[in-house]
Design an enzyme around this catalytic site. Structure first.
Site: not given
Lengths: 498, 498
Positions: B265-269, B290, B380, B384, B404
């Site tokens: 997936g998209v993102g920092s991880v 994707e 969001n 996918g 948080k």
């Protein structure tokens, strides 16, 4: 004549008693047993194994993998005996249910198309011994299954040893109906070539090195057929809502007059729907499903269905007797496949199925619970419903709007367990009406489900919940501290009604 | 030179301004816009449309379909203008988020592989006008997409009119990277022939009757790249857990040294994990994903990845500049596909992917919430993740164990919204550790997730919940009136801690 059924001569000296076969099964082993919805299951070795374990008088555990549910006697005796460690991928028997809800059995509730892949990838303990019911062993030593294929091919492929129950009560005329296709290992497989519901792409027997067949037990017991609940007024109403919807889809040009290949879960609602097709104008229908029940044969007889593909026959005693005696009549209209093919996500999407399954509860945003009563107690399992719902062209979930004489609402603010998400559910049907959720945002879905599907005695409660939730806001409004309040009330008072 | 890019001579007189193109869009229309994760999106017509709607000074609404998220400016301006009725299948912009959480926009959060099928089957309103960014129009009048393919092929196929943004800032060297394959209608399609991650099965341009292309707007704006969050200590820990697990799988013989095609997936991880591959012993890796992010290109440069297939490039400004200037270097190692092919369930299972996605929260039984904060506020969308999680060979979900500043535990007794069910989730990773859930019953999963993945400050609370729940019993033990108590406490006090 045994020689008609046991055609590989070298195997004729491996005929043994169930007791001898059971004696080969050791503590800690994993058994892959044929059987899907009490069809084509092994009938004597599991019972002999329970006896063996009793006599041993020491801790004895095995893992029991099947296609889906098996006949109640076997799963019940296995559960009572305490010899089951892991049970997968599905069950529907009250003693097994009690054992897994107690935590005595490690039950793994799987999508029925997943088990074969998990075995191939080593994600679950491998099968040591495959126990497979057969109508015959071919000239090559291959195994011809009986009334289901299920996971038998992968159990046979993976097991170190295979033990056959050669069941003389299952008609030899079943030979030729099976279509065994093994897709091979992920990353090294070709496209499954199937493009039509009735197409044959595999072989009529399970290939095996005959040297792996350690023993053959001769049996003579028909399948223990499940009692099929006849349609009642409410399931007939549900069927009518669903059929009217399909008619409207045809009228709107979104479906052709032959609809699309039909899948239906097991049970009274599915049977009522299929029964409803009998008096409908639909024709030349196709079935691409898991279990073929009585209603499929009625529709075949009526000329409504031209082709039916499944992975097992689950028939009432009367229909079973008729079908088994008249198999030639159905020969060119039936195919029995492994469950990873009948439930294959790629094929379900390719064929564009209409999937009709049963929900235990549905929430106002369209999530579906198929498995857990009050979020905790396992009923049966997800079965194939996820395989179909996730990938079908049209996904229906059906449930009566209430249960337990009205003490439970099947429509709740939030499902207490989610097996099918809002992303995968198209249409909800209860006896009250039908909610078409396609193209709706969650707030629109909530209004439609409450208005069309909930029982009048719960509708005001659901409306009040929804209005209070909307006042708090959010894409999917909830009052989080009250989202499960219907369930909490039931646990406390025995009724979801205030 | 425009003629290099606009090669179908008859279309040269259809070059218009964005304002003129926008003037063709009427109230009530459905727009199919190119764009996937802010790559290859149309950049000027939507803004001109908002201006047009303002000047009209009367109610004006359109439905906006895209591939996935588009650049923030566009989605934000669309949301603020109030002209959006239905928005699907994904967004990630704060003003759009506010609008849909208010109920002002009807957001339909879809599996990204579903949109094309829903359009084909008529389940959602059809596309009237397709707005597609292109690098070129071919000699045949066909459309060559830019940095994403997304849903553009189905929008073009279905629209009555197509308007092109011909973007001179997108390098012509992108031509040849695309592989456009349309599977056709369900029930009438052949198997998609793809059997390897990098295989080409389609065409390099989107076929269209040039008569449908009503106008061409010339633009000159690069994609607005997303800010990529660099790895921090905790995402690096998560990546390490995940990589160690993969090494163990190879050692155990469950995966080969080249693993299996990777999706992330998209993102920092995801970026941290892919970054971790740089210093790993893995080689000749393949990507079937994707979105192709910076890390994929680093791994290509390092010779770790031999082939990468996706449906869009989402790159930092620096990487984007380098890649766009050096496309020839990558030409034989990259493929850009429609999202219904990159995310196709049948292909994902056929190839046997390793799917790595991000969770918002995870419950002790392995259900995953990817979308809703506290069960109500859409973040969001599912994107996918469901397409991949449901069908992959190995499904990972990653999340920091808290959010948080510790006021939220990402591990909760029960998810407040379920996007991925227990049946589809194999492995949970937090900075605390990894829980391999394969082959475990719910009770075993709970112990492993709490012990390995939860934050120490929440572990005792989770253990206490679990023990109290087990005392009540059930396959999936819960105290139904406390199952969402962590969330209720947070809503009330601003912290999940007692």
């Amino acid at each position: 004549m045994l020689s008609q059924r046991l055609r590989y001569a070298a195997l004729q000296d491996r005929v043994v008693t169930a007791e001898e076969a059971a004696s080969w099964i050791e503590d800690g082993m994993t058994l892959g047993m044929s059987g899907f919805t009490a069809a084509g299951d092994v009938k004597v070795i599991p019972l002999a194994l329970v006896e063996r374990a009793k006599k041993l008088g020491k801790p004895f555990k095995v893992n029991v993998y099947t296609g889906a549910s098996i006949n109640s006697k076997i799963d019940g005796v296995l559960a009572e005996s305490g010899i089951v460690n892991i049970r997968l991928p599905y069950q529907s028997e009250k003693r097994m249910r009690a054992a897994l809800n107690n935590g005595d059995v490690c039950y793994i509730d799987q999508h029925l198309s997943h088990t074969a892949e998990l075995l191939r990838s080593g994600a679950i303990p491998p099968v040591d011994v495959a126990l497979i019911e057969a109508i015959a062993i071919t000239e090559e030593g291959y195994i011809v299954p009986t009334t289901s294929v299920g996971n038998s091919h992968i159990f046979v492929a993976q097991a170190k040893e295979v033990i056959i129950e050669l069941n003389m009560a299952q008609p030899l005329a079943l030979e030729g109906l099976h279509d065994v296709y093994d897709p091979g290992h992920q990353g090294h497989r070709q496209p499954i070539p199937l493009t039509e519901a009735g197409q044959r792409v595999g072989t009529t027997a399970i290939a095996v090195d005959p040297a792996k067949i350690r023993g053959i037990v001769i049996t003579n017991q028909p399948d223990v057929s499940s009692a099929i609940v006849p349609p009642d007024e409410e399931t007939e109403q549900m069927a009518q809502h669903l059929l009217n919807f399909l008619k409207d889809e045809v009228a709107a040009g979104r479906l052709g007059p032959n609809l699309a290949p039909l899948q239906s879960g097991v049970g009274s609602v599915a049977n009522a729907v299929f029964h409803g097709f009998l008096n409908s104008e639909f024709r030349d229908l196709e079935v691409y499903s898991e279990v073929l029940q009585d209603s499929v044969f009625q529709l075949l007889d009526a000329g409504k269905i031209k082709m039916a593909s499944g992975c097992s026959f689950t028939l009432s005693p009367k229909t079973n007797e008729f079908v088994m005696e008249n198999l030639d009549k159905y020969r060119d209209k039936l195919v029995l496949r492994p469950q990873e093919i009948s439930n294959n996500p790629g094929l379900i999407r390719r064929l564009g199925l209409i999937a009709i399954n049963t929900a235990l509860e549905v929430d106002i945003y369209g999530h579906v619970n198929s498995t857990h009563v009050m979020g905790t107690q396992m009923m049966n399992g997800i079965g194939g419903s996820g395989d179909f719902a996730r990938n079908a062209r049209l996904t229906f979930f059906c449930t009566k709007s209430y249960a337990k004489n009205g003490k439970i609402s099947s429509i709740v603010p939030m499902c207490s367990h989610v097996d099918h998400t809002e992303h995968d559910v198209d249409i909800i049907v209860t006896e009250q009406g039908l909610a078409d959720l396609r193209g709706l945002s969650p707030r629109e879905r909530a209004k439609r489900i409450i208005d069309n599907c909930s029982h009048p005695s719960y509708r005001p409660l659901l409306q009040a919940y929804y209005e209070e939730a909307v006042a708090r806001g959010g894409h999917t409004p909830h009052i989080i501290e009250k989202a499960l309040s219907f369930h909490a009330r039931y646990v406390q008072t025995g009724s979801m009604l205030e």
